[in-house]
Design an enzyme around this catalytic site. Structure first.
Site, PDB file in Angstrom:
ATOM      1  N   PRO A   1       8.775  -1.983 -42.942  1.00  0.00           N
ATOM      2  CA  PRO A   1       9.805  -3.028 -42.920  1.00  0.00           C
ATOM      3  C   PRO A   1      10.960  -2.652 -41.981  1.00  0.00           C
ATOM      4  O   PRO A   1      11.414  -1.505 -41.986  1.00  0.00           O
ATOM      5  CB  PRO A   1      10.294  -3.095 -44.363  1.00  0.00           C
ATOM      6  CG  PRO A   1       9.323  -2.317 -45.168  1.00  0.00           C
ATOM      7  CD  PRO A   1       8.658  -1.350 -44.246  1.00  0.00           C
ATOM      8  N   GLU A   2      11.394  -3.607 -41.183  1.00  0.00           N
ATOM      9  CA  GLU A   2      12.528  -3.404 -40.286  1.00  0.00           C
ATOM     10  C   GLU A   2      13.685  -4.297 -40.761  1.00  0.00           C
ATOM     11  O   GLU A   2      13.578  -4.910 -41.811  1.00  0.00           O
ATOM     12  CB  GLU A   2      12.118  -3.731 -38.845  1.00  0.00           C
ATOM     13  CG  GLU A   2      10.904  -2.923 -38.392  1.00  0.00           C
ATOM     14  CD  GLU A   2      10.477  -3.224 -36.948  1.00  0.00           C
ATOM     15  OE1 GLU A   2      11.337  -3.582 -36.131  1.00  0.00           O
ATOM     16  OE2 GLU A   2       9.277  -3.104 -36.660  1.00  0.00           O
TER      17      GLU A   2
END
Ligand SMILES: [Zn+2]
Length: 273
Positions: free
Chosen positions: A2-3
């Site tokens: 996840p960014e």
């Protein structure tokens, strides 16, 4: 992994269910993650009311008065909301039961994540958060990026992954932002002038906001979902990431994947220079 858009989407999906709620019980498995879960320190949040959930880079910070919980999802971590009698997913390492009857679960099969408790007053000076760079959506992002780029010969793609420069970027949005800015991921950062770095900072902001609006990127391998199990829909808008061999929509060239510092760099060599 996840960014920023995925972590921010998770934050937004958690907020209405957690903010203002009291934690009635904590179950923490003593386990070795990137930073181990210590059940004794997690007991500090028992009986506390969750006041706010903040994001700093890819970290989520839950504030309970003078106590803070810091989460990082690593490669495979998830924060999910569940009913208290719902079956637990494998690799559920931490459960916070709320007075509403719901539970917050921290699940991390690959164990690169983090779930630690500390004094809220120490947040800014403590290791995970102290060295984080500017938020890519914030006003200081372009200054931070320009200053760091001028000082290093590393590739611009690698510089975008450096969390001490911009906090929250990862490989998907680094590649996508470079595509939008028509910059080759292999260019030494110091070879890009102020004007192109300015364009890159604008492209970063644009791609992150577009992804945020789509609820993040869920790749075909599944992976990311928000706290209530919703997938993100930005994958269809990816211009280069995961598209090696496909035609560049901008110039008709062919998108390539090349390993760069051990991670895939996706680009169109025809229109990214
Ligand atoms: Zn192209």
């Amino acid at each position: 992994m996840p960014e920023l858009p995925e972590v921010e989407t998770i934050r937004r999906s958690l907020m209405p269910h957690l903010v203002g709620r009291r934690v009635t019980a904590v179950q923490a498995r003593e386990i070795k993650l990137r930073a181990g879960i210590e059940s004794a320190s997690w007991r500090r949040v028992e009986g506390q009311r969750l006041e706010q959930i903040l994001r700093r880079g890819k970290y989520l910070i839950a504030l309970f008065g003078d106590t803070a919980a810091v989460f990082h999802l690593g490669m495979s971590g998830r924060l999910t909301l569940a009913l208290h009698d719902a079956p637990r997913a494998p690799h559920t390492h931490l459960v916070l039961r709320l007075e509403s009857g719901r539970e917050l679960h921290f699940v991390d099969p690959r164990r690169f994540g983090m779930a630690i408790v500390m004094d809220a007053a120490e947040l800014g000076a403590s290791p995970p958060l102290a060295k984080l760079g500017a938020d890519p959506l914030g006003e200081t992002a372009v200054v931070s990026l320009r200053g760091a780029a001028a000082r290093t010969r590393v590739s611009i793609r690698d510089l975008l992954l450096d969390q001490t420069v911009l906090a929250g970027m990862g490989n998907i949005y680094a590649n996508e932002a470079l595509s939008r800015a028509s910059i080759s991921p292999f260019r030494p950062a110091c070879k890009l002038g102020a004007r192109r770095i300015g364009g890159l900072a604008a492209a970063i902001r644009e791609v992150l906001l577009d992804a945020l609006e789509a609820g993040g990127t869920t790749l075909t391998d599944g992976g990311y979902v928000d706290a209530i199990g919703e997938a993100g829909t930005f994958a269809v808008n990816l211009a280069v990431y995961g598209r090696e061999g496909q035609t560049c929509a901008r110039c008709g060239g062919t998108i390539r994947r090349v390993m760069l510092s051990g991670r895939s760099a996706y680009s169109c060599p025809t229109c990214q220079r």
